[in-house]
Design a protein around this motif. Structure first.
Motif, short mmCIF file in Angstrom:
data_model
loop_
_atom_site.label_atom_id
_atom_site.label_comp_id
_atom_site.label_asym_id
_atom_site.label_seq_id
_atom_site.Cartn_x
_atom_site.Cartn_y
_atom_site.Cartn_z
N SER A 32 0.85 -1.18 0.00
CA SER A 32 0.00 0.00 0.00
C SER A 32 0.89 1.24 0.00
O SER A 32 2.09 1.14 0.30
CB SER A 32 -0.90 0.02 1.24
OG SER A 32 -0.12 0.07 2.42
N PRO A 33 0.34 2.42 -0.33
CA PRO A 33 1.13 3.64 -0.26
C PRO A 33 1.74 3.82 1.12
O PRO A 33 1.06 3.67 2.14
CB PRO A 33 0.11 4.74 -0.58
CG PRO A 33 -0.93 4.06 -1.41
CD PRO A 33 -1.02 2.67 -0.85
N GLY A 34 3.04 4.10 1.18
CA GLY A 34 3.74 4.22 2.45
C GLY A 34 4.50 2.97 2.84
O GLY A 34 5.36 3.01 3.71
N ASP A 35 4.17 1.84 2.18
CA ASP A 35 4.86 0.58 2.45
C ASP A 35 5.88 0.37 1.34
O ASP A 35 5.55 -0.08 0.25
CB ASP A 35 3.85 -0.57 2.48
CG ASP A 35 4.49 -1.89 2.87
OD1 ASP A 35 5.66 -1.89 3.28
OD2 ASP A 35 3.82 -2.93 2.75
N PHE A 36 7.13 0.71 1.64
CA PHE A 36 8.15 0.76 0.60
C PHE A 36 9.17 -0.37 0.73
O PHE A 36 9.39 -0.92 1.82
CB PHE A 36 8.90 2.10 0.66
CG PHE A 36 8.03 3.30 0.45
CD1 PHE A 36 7.46 3.55 -0.78
CD2 PHE A 36 7.78 4.18 1.49
CE1 PHE A 36 6.65 4.66 -0.97
CE2 PHE A 36 6.97 5.29 1.32
CZ PHE A 36 6.40 5.53 0.08
N ILE A 37 9.80 -0.68 -0.38
CA ILE A 37 10.97 -1.55 -0.41
C ILE A 37 11.98 -0.93 -1.37
O ILE A 37 11.60 -0.31 -2.37
CB ILE A 37 10.60 -2.98 -0.86
CG1 ILE A 37 11.83 -3.90 -0.78
CG2 ILE A 37 10.00 -2.99 -2.25
CD1 ILE A 37 11.51 -5.36 -1.05
N THR A 38 13.25 -1.05 -1.03
CA THR A 38 14.32 -0.58 -1.90
C THR A 38 15.26 -1.74 -2.20
O THR A 38 15.20 -2.78 -1.55
CB THR A 38 15.14 0.56 -1.26
OG1 THR A 38 15.97 0.00 -0.21
CG2 THR A 38 14.22 1.63 -0.67
#
Length: 255
Positions: A32-38
């Motif tokens: 979801s928006p705000g749940d990030f991965i790099t």
């Protein structure tokens, strides 16, 4: 000595974060928006998986980016968050941590949380106290009225927002002030060393809190679900942690 080896491993992972070029981090949205991965979340986790398997080959490995679940609740298991505070990392906010917990038969026996930006390594072993860079730490004896409250906004669970901020307002009115940092692991460790007095978040995954919950307990603090139940480390849950007096004061207000 396993703890010493784990300290070396987590510091090695911290070097990856410090050398990262965040402008080339390849930020992606997960659930979801705000749940990030790099790409650095994956890089650090892969490195930790290899290093921890070398140290304790018989242990299961559960990491935030692995998509794995525990096959059994017995024996050894590493529970790892390669970058707790990925949004902070990706925005170059310099407040993120690596978290490694080691459980045996679903009981936490070792926990490490490392903030490479400040070179602060929190760690604990069951029954041996909690430490920051080799020095013992202790949760604050302050009550809630004299204390600082840090909290998480459970950004992946927008349905928790109203309850989260209503409680933040209530605790703001019954404490000195409130803080929101973006890393649950570091917030809980700040409870352990007396920098803050109470922490809560309405929904966390085991890798967010496993290591830090042992550290805060070994520092003389307390941690439980917001339903007052013991932490289980096998599913997502709410969490509240605090120094003993602030923790007690919280329940008088929350109930």
């Amino acid at each position: 000595m396993l703890l010493e080896e784990l300290c070396n491993v987590i510091r090695k992972a911290g070097e990856v974060i410090l050398k990262a070029d965040v402008s080339q981090a390849d930020v992606e949205v997960k659930s979801s928006p705000g749940d990030f991965i790099t790409k650095y979340d994956v890089l650090v986790q892969d490195m930790l998986c290899d290093e921890l398997a070398r140290l304790l080959p018989e242990a299961q490995f559960i990491g935030e980016e692995s998509k794995l679940t525990r096959k059994k609740n017995t024996g050894y298991c590493f529970i790892v968050d390669p970058i707790d505070g990925t949004a902070n990392f990706a925005w170059d906010y310099h407040h993120s941590a690596i978290s490694i917990a080691l459980a045996c038969d679903n009981k936490m026996i070792t926990g490490l949380v490392f903030n490479p930006y400040l070179n602060e390594l929190f760690y604990a072993e069951t029954g041996r106290g909690a430490f920051l860079n080799g020095q013992p730490v202790h949760a604050s004896p302050r009550g809630l009225k004299e204390g600082l409250v840090c909290f998480g906004t459970a950004p992946y669970y927008k349905d928790k927002a109203e309850a989260t901020f209503n409680l933040a307002r209530m605790l703001y009115e019954n404490s000195l002030d409130v803080r929101r940092s973006g890393s649950a692991a570091l917030d809980i460790c700040y409870i352990a060393c007396g920098r803050c007095d109470l922490f809560y978040e309405m929904m966390l995954s085991p890798w967010d809190y496993a290591a830090a919950s042992l550290i805060v307990r070994e520092a003389g603090g307390m941690a439980a679900t917001m339903e007052g139940e013991e932490l289980q480390f096998i599913h997502k849950t709410s969490l509240v942690a605090g120094g003993p007096q602030a923790f007690h004061d919280f329940w008088q207000i929350y109930k």
